[in-house]
Write a protein that holds these residues in place. Structure first.
Motif, mmCIF file in Angstrom:
data_model
loop_
_atom_site.group_PDB
_atom_site.id
_atom_site.type_symbol
_atom_site.label_atom_id
_atom_site.label_comp_id
_atom_site.label_asym_id
_atom_site.label_seq_id
_atom_site.Cartn_x
_atom_site.Cartn_y
_atom_site.Cartn_z
ATOM 1 N N GLY A 196 3.680 13.598 7.381
ATOM 2 C CA GLY A 196 4.594 14.411 7.892
ATOM 3 C C GLY A 196 5.515 13.503 9.119
ATOM 4 N N ALA A 197 4.852 12.717 9.821
ATOM 5 C CA ALA A 197 5.629 12.177 10.912
ATOM 6 C C ALA A 197 6.068 10.884 10.549
ATOM 7 C CB ALA A 197 4.561 11.641 12.069
ATOM 8 N N THR A 198 6.091 10.448 9.293
ATOM 9 C CA THR A 198 6.589 9.159 8.667
ATOM 10 C C THR A 198 7.884 9.296 7.926
ATOM 11 O OG1 THR A 198 4.459 8.272 8.624
ATOM 12 C CG2 THR A 198 6.133 6.988 7.174
ATOM 13 N N LEU A 199 9.046 8.678 8.445
ATOM 14 C CA LEU A 199 10.371 8.694 7.934
ATOM 15 C C LEU A 199 10.656 7.474 6.917
ATOM 16 C CD1 LEU A 199 12.351 10.615 10.520
ATOM 17 C CD2 LEU A 199 11.190 11.436 8.403
ATOM 18 N N ASP A 200 9.811 6.496 7.268
ATOM 19 C CA ASP A 200 10.104 5.063 6.924
ATOM 20 C C ASP A 200 8.940 4.500 6.352
ATOM 21 O OD1 ASP A 200 10.659 2.428 6.323
ATOM 22 O OD2 ASP A 200 12.548 2.398 7.601
ATOM 23 N N GLN B 221 7.499 1.557 8.284
ATOM 24 C CA GLN B 221 6.850 2.189 10.042
ATOM 25 C C GLN B 221 5.790 3.169 9.877
ATOM 26 O OE1 GLN B 221 10.225 3.878 11.635
ATOM 27 N NE2 GLN B 221 11.302 1.712 12.057
ATOM 28 N N HIS C 50 7.577 14.017 -0.490
ATOM 29 C CA HIS C 50 7.629 12.968 0.638
ATOM 30 C C HIS C 50 7.072 11.709 0.357
ATOM 31 C CE1 HIS C 50 9.188 11.462 4.678
ATOM 32 N NE2 HIS C 50 7.766 11.507 4.931
ATOM 33 N N ASP D 141 8.653 9.816 -2.016
ATOM 34 C CA ASP D 141 9.946 9.329 -1.337
ATOM 35 C C ASP D 141 9.684 7.936 -0.634
ATOM 36 O OD1 ASP D 141 11.718 11.205 -2.261
ATOM 37 O OD2 ASP D 141 11.426 12.188 -0.309
ATOM 38 N N LEU D 142 8.526 7.896 -0.175
ATOM 39 C CA LEU D 142 8.269 6.759 0.295
ATOM 40 C C LEU D 142 7.605 5.492 -0.313
ATOM 41 C CD1 LEU D 142 6.127 8.267 3.673
ATOM 42 C CD2 LEU D 142 8.521 7.549 3.524
#
Length: 188
Positions: A51-55, A58, A93, A96-97
């Protein structure tokens, strides 16, 4: 030749989970019949990190390890509970990564669970397009199950058990084909 690895991922943050139980059943049964190794993960394992990872570049180590496990698997069994007519947001999500080329030609079993039959098309209208985007080798048999198909969170109905048997056979054929191709390549 190394042991084949089947990885399951259930997009449910509930415990216990019918979705996870269905994924575990397919992974374990296929692994037993083919001699493969099976591993199953669910959102509970990575919920805060995901939940805290957008990329993906990272991502924390636990999420990087899961993505590596998924992309290096010989086959995937994925499942999601249905909310508001589709798979869960964190399930999506996670994928998506993942690099769009990372699942090319990988055999994938699609499963979903929901409260009623009216969500049964999620496999074909939600999950199948997602994995087609990755050019995955999506097995023709997808499984959708409702609460009535389970007893104590385990697959119980005759129809669900028959579909599990069918998809296990299909995945076994795919894995045998991959093994044979690998043996032919090594002998050439």
């Amino acid at each position: 030749m190394s042991q084949l690895h089947i990885v399951g991922f259930a997009g449910s943050s509930s415990a216990p989970s019918r979705t996870k139980s269905l994924v575990e059943t397919i992974v374990a049964t296929t692994a037993d019949r083919t001699g493969a190794r099976g591993t199953v993960y669910d959102l509970v394992d990575i919920h805060p990190s995901l939940g805290a990872t957008l990329d993906a570049r990272q991502a924390p180590p636990d999420l990087v390890a899961l993505i590596d496990t998924i992309t290096n698997a010989d086959a995937l069994v994925v499942g999601s509970p249905v909310y508001k007519g589709t798979y869960t947001g964190l399930f999506k999500h996670l994928f998506d990564l993942i690099d769009p080329k990372a699942l090319k030609d990988k055999p994938v079993v699609l499963t979903a669970t929901g409260g009623s039959e009216r969500h049964a098309l999620v496999v074909d209208h939600g999950l199948r397009p997602l994995f087609a985007f990755f050019s995955a080798d999506i097995l023709s048999t997808g499984i959708y199950a409702t609460e009535a198909d389970f007893a104590d969170y385990l697959p119980a109905s005759v129809n669900l058990k028959a579909r599990v048997e069918r998809v296990v056979d299909e995945l076994g054929w795919r894995l045998a084909s991959a093994r044979n191709a690998d043996l032919l390549a090594r002998s050439a």
